[in-house]
Design an enzyme around this catalytic site. Sequence first.
Site, PDB file in Angstrom:
ATOM      1  N   ILE A   9      37.246  -7.553  20.562  1.00 62.92           N
ATOM      2  CA  ILE A   9      38.427  -7.983  21.241  1.00 62.92           C
ATOM      3  C   ILE A   9      39.790  -7.189  19.944  1.00 62.92           C
ATOM      4  CG2 ILE A   9      41.102  -9.824  21.315  1.00 62.92           C
ATOM      5  CD1 ILE A   9      38.250 -11.487  21.705  1.00 62.92           C
ATOM      6  N   PHE A  10      40.986  -6.422  20.939  1.00 59.77           N
ATOM      7  CA  PHE A  10      41.727  -5.868  20.038  1.00 59.77           C
ATOM      8  C   PHE A  10      43.165  -6.533  19.568  1.00 59.77           C
ATOM      9  CE2 PHE A  10      45.213  -1.847  18.339  1.00 59.77           C
ATOM     10  CZ  PHE A  10      44.513  -1.792  17.521  1.00 59.77           C
ATOM     11  N   TYR A  12      46.664  -6.211  17.819  1.00 58.04           N
ATOM     12  CA  TYR A  12      48.015  -5.387  16.981  1.00 58.04           C
ATOM     13  C   TYR A  12      48.931  -5.769  16.574  1.00 58.04           C
ATOM     14  CZ  TYR A  12      49.633  -5.363  22.092  1.00 58.04           C
ATOM     15  OH  TYR A  12      49.279  -5.901  23.694  1.00 58.04           O
ATOM     16  N   GLY A  13      49.195  -7.194  17.226  1.00 62.23           N
ATOM     17  CA  GLY A  13      50.594  -8.231  17.320  1.00 62.23           C
ATOM     18  C   GLY A  13      49.875  -9.609  16.191  1.00 62.23           C
ATOM     19  N   GLU A  87      47.640 -14.317  27.338  1.00 56.06           N
ATOM     20  CA  GLU A  87      47.925 -12.523  27.222  1.00 56.06           C
ATOM     21  C   GLU A  87      48.375 -12.476  28.821  1.00 56.06           C
ATOM     22  OE1 GLU A  87      48.919 -10.907  25.344  1.00 56.06           O
ATOM     23  OE2 GLU A  87      47.585 -12.633  22.992  1.00 56.06           O
TER      24      GLU A  87
END
Length: 179
Positions: A9-10, A12-13, A87
């Site tokens: 899982i990427f 970025y925040g 999400e």
Amino acid sequence: MDPSSDLWIFGYGSLMWQPGFAFDELRPARLIGCHRSMCIYSHHWRGTPEKPGLVLGLDTGGSCRGVAFRVAADRAGETLAYLHERELRNHVYREVTRPIRFCDGTGTRALAYVADRTHRQYAGALGPEERLALISQGQGAGGPNRDYVLNTVHHLRQLGVKDTELEWMASRLEALAAA
């Protein structure tokens, strides 16, 4: 997804500093094809419909440095259920699988949540001052929008990542708070 494979899982925040799921490995990574942007109106976590805030999304083009979480295959189902609730609640993000690269040059594919540019909460056309105004006013169930930005910048700095847009916003938010 192959049920016998680990899940990557990427983040970025806020996933970087508040993943909310158990993971077996965390590695700095770069996602190609999208960049980090304050491009999503927040009507719940960092704002309200009357006074929206802004949160991050992965928007089209460029690349994004963040972190990749490896989740063991036997926990992938529960992790996906959690991420779907977190999400995909308003469907402002689309769940995609994209290639990522690690610092050692190796790579894999990871789950990522990218901004849906057709969604009514997409705010990609706003200028920097408009974004700053929304962030300054934003307050939602997750707290002040300002804290979200400052927390994200703090964690990016720990990774050695300088995000120009977020650094500018953080310096302006700190100056406004000091005034």
